[in-house]
Design an enzyme around this catalytic site. Sequence first.
Site, PDB file in Angstrom:
ATOM      1  N   ASP A   1      22.210 -17.197  38.437  1.00 25.95           N
ATOM      2  CA  ASP A   1      22.144 -17.588  37.033  1.00 25.95           C
ATOM      3  C   ASP A   1      21.433 -16.505  36.235  1.00 25.95           C
ATOM      4  OD1 ASP A   1      21.916 -18.868  34.586  1.00 25.95           O
ATOM      5  OD2 ASP A   1      21.158 -20.742  35.416  1.00 25.95           O
TER       6      ASP A   1
ATOM      7  N   HIS B   1      25.197 -20.030  36.065  1.00 28.35           N
ATOM      8  CA  HIS B   1      24.601 -21.066  35.229  1.00 28.35           C
ATOM      9  C   HIS B   1      25.389 -22.370  35.251  1.00 28.35           C
ATOM     10  CE1 HIS B   1      21.760 -22.310  32.183  1.00 28.35           C
ATOM     11  NE2 HIS B   1      22.726 -22.670  31.355  1.00 28.35           N
TER      12      HIS B   1
ATOM     13  N   SER C   1      19.703 -26.974  31.641  1.00 30.53           N
ATOM     14  CA  SER C   1      19.387 -25.759  30.900  1.00 30.53           C
ATOM     15  C   SER C   1      18.225 -26.040  29.941  1.00 30.53           C
ATOM     16  CB  SER C   1      20.633 -25.253  30.174  1.00 30.53           C
ATOM     17  OG  SER C   1      20.447 -23.934  29.729  1.00 30.53           O
TER      18      SER C   1
END
Length: 698
Positions: free
Chosen positions: A637, A671, A551
């Site tokens: 995501d 995600h 991320s």
Amino acid sequence: MTTETTPPVANRVPSERTHHGDTLVDEYAWLTAKDDPATIAHLTAENAYTEARTEHLAGLRTELYEEIRRRTRETDLTVPARKGDWWYYTRTVEGQQYGVHCRRAVRDGETEPPVSADGAPLDGEEVLLDGNLLAEGHEFFALGAFDVSPDGRWLAYSTDFSGDERFTLRVKDLGTGELRPDEVPDTFYGTAWSADASVLFYVTVDEAWRPNRVWRHTLGTASTEDVVVHQEDDERFWVGVELTRSERFVLIDVHSKITSEVLVIPAGNPTGAPASVAPRRQGVEYTVEHHGHRFLILHNDGAEDFALAYTSADAPGDWVPLIDHSPGTRLEAVDAFADHLVVSLRVNGLTGLRVLPVGGGDAYDIDFPEPLYSVGLGSNPEYRTGQIRLGYTSLVTPDSVYDYDLVTRQMVLRRQKPVLPGPDGRPYDPAGYEQHRDWALADDGTRVPISLVCRAGTPRDGSAPCVIYGYGSYEASMDPWFSVARLSLLDRGVVFAVAHVRGGGELGRRWYDQGKLLAKKNTFTDFVACARHLVKAGWTAPDRLVARGASAGGLLMGAVANIAPDAFAGIVAQVPFVDALTSMLDPTLPLTVTEWEEWGNPLDDPEVYAYMKSYTPYENVRAVDYPAILAVTSLNDTRVLYHEPAKWIARLREIAPSGDYLLKTEMGAGHGGPSGRYDAWREEAFVNAWMLDRLGRA
């Protein structure tokens, strides 16, 4: 022409955007069209290429997966937590992907949580929700809300079957096991019940996926009749909702990255208008916890590392100090119980818990034995209690659950997560491993902490392979954690290191502030300094060092690849935020406007634009020899869109074609990657096999 043994070639379709007199050229913007068959075809070709390029690791992947599975007690049960007349817990069953959420009635005279030696169902249990049944027929499954009403009668829960974090909210009658007709689509995380369980509050998002509305739903009515309780129109702010532990107030938290406001509704009067505890002031953050006649206020008003105060719950006004600001002691949360307050804090890079008796007596910190560890409050739903449950772990100590008596100060271990024997048949022994705290020196003279774990006796002559992990954003701290999957690396001689770079919160608010906005590059140079230090200190060598991040940590990976490609043998970037400038220039994308206070607003500020352009990975790919790169992403995501790593890999192949670049896209996840535990283990085995290959230990 592309085959599975040659890298896919993305068509170059240059598009131009001009900002502050500068033109951005994006040859791969067409990959943002998620519904375009050409995009799906390209991602599918990338997956086929990645599978072909890693085919030689298939046996190792299976071996690593089996090691994770073998070391894990697959049929297991969490320590039950008491709430009212019930013990609540979750079971896992061998062969099943998801948890089974249960409860069992508290029996007469029962004060200790019931146990199950083999993880079998407790006698008399009620199954509230079985994730495996809910997930049937779906490639992905996640729970959003799981909220039992104060009277124990209803369960509000929400489900997501695609990974885009848009949930459908439902209510289950726990007496009959039947679903009520109440159903609300497209909700977000966060729910709160009224005191009499007749009303349920929930949250929805706007078109930019910003949670912006809190709704009131009256049980037995259609969702079309639901009422908006609070709508946040300032696009910098998002909202959340929860019920206080005392069950006296519903809290609506309104928060930007640097400013907050809390609104309260008496839980006994759910149709009442929300009232502000304190109006928002730019740059002032505060949270609220209810305790008796007062609201506890944890805030940073003139207190960089936060202070604790209180105000009247009946008529909120001035804040009366309770714990003064102490630079270097970051107060992170306060939890209120009838006779005690518990403050979560961090000092010198370590987490801690401080107890404040309400009726008199000195505050004290709970002591823990290891030099490196993480501790935090666990599930503590009861307001009137003389003990708290906490979670404890370290790089060598498996996740442990303790009950701590707030009066006698005695701590009882309720459970340590079992680590079953590995491939050699021997039980896990923490004495067979070492954990260390080391310090690197950044370019500006700042000392940056590093946490390390390795097999006992690992040589310090540069011969050991090493994985270095980093994040460094949002004041998120990468505190020491135990990992069963990591044991497979350690047992193959790998050193595992965590670089606690600026932008995280390990050393307080200043540590965070020095790694954001126009100081963001400190995050990247700190990480490189940590990598260089590991080599200088003899932990490893550049050709035996792999970096990993996810991320915002994936942004870190892309940046250090450009800054110091010679420092690493490989880089793993998972759901990586590598096209940060393009995303922050588009306010219609999820999260962009709320993120401007973290990264800056390049759309309106030319200085921010120039600064971000100088570091964002996609814009700074160079014709150099990059280390091997594995990028992992998910098609659904909503936090870091799949096309960021897809475009990045395409540009790397164009500008630095000699490198080894792989892209792996989960075509039905979000995600967090695959949702089932076995699928998550396979994903981790895939990444670990690739890293071991780069480290020469495959």
